[in-house]
Design a protein around this motif. Structure first.
Motif, mmCIF file in Angstrom:
data_model
loop_
_atom_site.group_PDB
_atom_site.id
_atom_site.type_symbol
_atom_site.label_atom_id
_atom_site.label_comp_id
_atom_site.label_asym_id
_atom_site.label_seq_id
_atom_site.Cartn_x
_atom_site.Cartn_y
_atom_site.Cartn_z
ATOM 1 N N ALA A 212 0.827 -1.203 0.000
ATOM 2 C CA ALA A 212 0.000 0.000 0.000
ATOM 3 C C ALA A 212 0.865 1.258 0.000
ATOM 4 O O ALA A 212 0.612 2.191 -0.768
ATOM 5 C CB ALA A 212 -0.941 -0.004 1.197
ATOM 6 N N PHE B 4 1.029 4.106 -2.911
ATOM 7 C CA PHE B 4 0.705 5.490 -2.588
ATOM 8 C C PHE B 4 1.817 6.419 -3.078
ATOM 9 O O PHE B 4 1.553 7.481 -3.628
ATOM 10 C CB PHE B 4 0.493 5.679 -1.088
ATOM 11 C CG PHE B 4 0.015 7.056 -0.759
ATOM 12 C CD1 PHE B 4 -1.310 7.403 -0.982
ATOM 13 C CD2 PHE B 4 0.893 8.020 -0.281
ATOM 14 C CE1 PHE B 4 -1.755 8.680 -0.722
ATOM 15 C CE2 PHE B 4 0.454 9.309 -0.022
ATOM 16 C CZ PHE B 4 -0.872 9.642 -0.238
ATOM 17 N N ALA C 47 -3.818 4.589 -7.758
ATOM 18 C CA ALA C 47 -4.791 4.960 -6.725
ATOM 19 C C ALA C 47 -5.679 3.755 -6.414
ATOM 20 O O ALA C 47 -5.961 3.450 -5.251
ATOM 21 C CB ALA C 47 -5.635 6.136 -7.200
ATOM 22 N N ILE C 48 -6.085 3.027 -7.465
ATOM 23 C CA ILE C 48 -6.926 1.839 -7.282
ATOM 24 C C ILE C 48 -6.145 0.766 -6.521
ATOM 25 O O ILE C 48 -6.645 0.173 -5.571
ATOM 26 C CB ILE C 48 -7.415 1.291 -8.648
ATOM 27 C CG1 ILE C 48 -8.391 2.282 -9.288
ATOM 28 C CG2 ILE C 48 -8.069 -0.080 -8.474
ATOM 29 C CD1 ILE C 48 -8.692 2.013 -10.745
ATOM 30 N N TYR D 291 -3.710 1.173 -4.481
ATOM 31 C CA TYR D 291 -3.553 1.604 -3.094
ATOM 32 C C TYR D 291 -4.828 1.324 -2.288
ATOM 33 O O TYR D 291 -4.778 0.749 -1.204
ATOM 34 C CB TYR D 291 -3.214 3.099 -3.051
ATOM 35 C CG TYR D 291 -3.226 3.667 -1.663
ATOM 36 C CD1 TYR D 291 -2.218 3.355 -0.760
ATOM 37 C CD2 TYR D 291 -4.265 4.497 -1.247
ATOM 38 C CE1 TYR D 291 -2.241 3.858 0.519
ATOM 39 C CE2 TYR D 291 -4.296 5.003 0.040
ATOM 40 C CZ TYR D 291 -3.277 4.679 0.921
ATOM 41 O OH TYR D 291 -3.306 5.164 2.188
ATOM 42 N N THR D 292 -5.965 1.693 -2.851
ATOM 43 C CA THR D 292 -7.232 1.497 -2.142
ATOM 44 C C THR D 292 -7.492 0.021 -1.878
ATOM 45 O O THR D 292 -7.909 -0.367 -0.792
ATOM 46 C CB THR D 292 -8.409 2.061 -2.987
ATOM 47 O OG1 THR D 292 -7.933 3.168 -3.719
ATOM 48 C CG2 THR D 292 -9.553 2.490 -2.127
ATOM 49 N N LYS D 293 -7.219 -0.800 -2.887
ATOM 50 C CA LYS D 293 -7.438 -2.242 -2.741
ATOM 51 C C LYS D 293 -6.579 -2.819 -1.626
ATOM 52 O O LYS D 293 -7.033 -3.621 -0.818
ATOM 53 C CB LYS D 293 -7.108 -2.953 -4.055
ATOM 54 C CG LYS D 293 -8.228 -2.867 -5.061
ATOM 55 C CD LYS D 293 -8.087 -3.960 -6.102
ATOM 56 C CE LYS D 293 -9.302 -3.997 -6.997
ATOM 57 N NZ LYS D 293 -9.224 -5.032 -8.009
ATOM 58 N N LYS E 155 -5.258 -1.246 0.924
ATOM 59 C CA LYS E 155 -5.698 -0.741 2.228
ATOM 60 C C LYS E 155 -6.899 -1.539 2.726
ATOM 61 O O LYS E 155 -7.015 -1.848 3.901
ATOM 62 C CB LYS E 155 -6.052 0.748 2.117
ATOM 63 C CG LYS E 155 -4.855 1.632 2.286
ATOM 64 C CD LYS E 155 -4.499 1.723 3.765
ATOM 65 C CE LYS E 155 -3.109 2.269 3.973
ATOM 66 N NZ LYS E 155 -2.575 1.996 5.296
ATOM 67 N N LYS E 156 -7.795 -1.867 1.790
ATOM 68 C CA LYS E 156 -8.991 -2.630 2.134
ATOM 69 C C LYS E 156 -8.616 -4.007 2.653
ATOM 70 O O LYS E 156 -9.103 -4.460 3.677
ATOM 71 C CB LYS E 156 -9.878 -2.771 0.885
ATOM 72 C CG LYS E 156 -11.262 -2.151 1.064
ATOM 73 C CD LYS E 156 -12.138 -2.519 -0.115
ATOM 74 C CE LYS E 156 -12.716 -1.271 -0.750
ATOM 75 N NZ LYS E 156 -13.285 -1.529 -2.077
ATOM 76 N N LYS F 23 -6.925 -3.979 6.069
ATOM 77 C CA LYS F 23 -7.873 -3.820 7.173
ATOM 78 C C LYS F 23 -8.401 -5.167 7.654
ATOM 79 O O LYS F 23 -8.553 -5.396 8.845
ATOM 80 C CB LYS F 23 -9.049 -2.948 6.699
ATOM 81 C CG LYS F 23 -9.188 -1.682 7.541
ATOM 82 C CD LYS F 23 -10.406 -0.906 7.096
ATOM 83 C CE LYS F 23 -10.067 0.549 6.867
ATOM 84 N NZ LYS F 23 -11.090 1.227 6.060
#
Lengths: 107, 199
Positions: B112, B116, B184-185, B187-189, B191-192, B195
């Protein structure tokens, strides 16, 4: 009390540190952990690499030079022994509380 | 065998490479541009795993490779300067690189932060003048004065002459925008997924 950053130790960390009470190298750490945990915990390569890196960074283990220069052998430092002992006391305390013992006892 | 393919998700890339392995194609080389080179093999009982490490010093890379090799993994692709490392091993029931949640989460965290950084760098690189994006519109990428007022063969000639240059101008802007979105996609994936393991 100011707790160490790595406390409480994860199961993997605890076992790796227990295995490193005497100097050993990577694969033997994994074998010892498997044996100590009765086959419950089998550490994978990436997890062990991360654990070793982390423990070195916090000076809880150190590299020892051996005749076999190819293999990197590690052992607990005094600081590592102290942390392991502190975590043992922490777990002991939880067990005492669980069994309904005196929560104010010295730990 | 050579193949070109792009992946947004490292886990999909891993699944695809495992599919190739099952068909008897073992990865031997990759490049960051999505180029994969395979070698035909007969032993299909192998597994490939993708690992992500931040830049490793020479010494750390040595320790890293040594430890993985002790566990039976062979590094088939990846360099010190690329962050993705490709590991192949004989399938034996212990085929994971990470065996607990904290270390799996830590790997996703490494990915991630890398995505970023790529996103941030590309965002800065997107060319803009006066706060407006340059050459976003293909027409704006033609710089010949009065081009659009010209007629007939005079127009066609100038238009065709400038098209390759115009294409490079608006093409590079669009490529950068797409790449930025791509990271960006990613990174978001990451991070998800991170979590899920942080629980």
């Amino acid at each position: 009390m100011n707790r160490h950053k790595l406390l409480p130790l994860t199961e993997t960390m605890s076992y790796v540190m227990l295995a490193l009470q005497e100097p050993v190298h990577g694969y033997v750490i994994m074998q010892k952990v498997e044996e100590m945990s009765g086959g419950d915990v089998r550490i994978a390569a990436g997890t062990l690499y991360g654990a070793v890196e982390n423990l070195i960074k916090h000076e809880l283990i150190e590299r020892v030079e051996t005749e076999d220069a190819r293999r990197k052998v590690y052992v607990l430092t005094d600081k590592g022994r102290k942390i392991l002992h502190m975590d043992m006391q922490r777990m002991q305390h939880i067990i005492n509380v669980y069994k309904g013992g005196n929560i104010n006892e010295e730990i | 065998m050579k193949k070109f393919k792009w992946f947004v998700d490292i886990r999909k890339e891993e699944a695809w490479l495992n599919e190739q392995l099952k068909k008897g194609y073992k990865l031997v080389k990759t490049s960051s541009l999505g180029y994969y080179q395979f070698q035909k093999i007969t032993d299909t009982n192998q597994v490939i795993k993708l690992d992500f490490q931040k830049y490793l010093t020479k010494e750390k890379l040595e320790t890293y490779i040594e430890l993985y090799e002790e566990f039976g993994w062979k590094r088939v692709a990846g360099s010190r300067f690329s962050s993705v490392h490709y590991w192949v091993k004989e399938r034996d029931g212990h085929d994971e690189l990470f065996s607990d949640a904290p270390s799996t989460g830590a790997m996703l965290h490494r990915m991630a932060s890398y995505y970023f950084m790529m996103f941030a760098v590309l965002l800065i690189l997107i060319p803009s003048g006066d706060g407006k994006l340059l050459y976003l519109n293909p027409k704006a990428a033609y710089l010949t004065p009065g081009l659009w007022e010209r007629q007939g063969s005079h127009f066609v000639q100038s238009f065709l002459f400038e098209t390759p240059f115009a294409f490079m101008r608006f093409g590079s802007t669009w490529l950068l925008i797409i790449m930025t979105l791509f990271f960006a996609i990613k990174y978001t994936k990451c991070k998800k997924q991170e979590k899920i393991f942080a629980e």
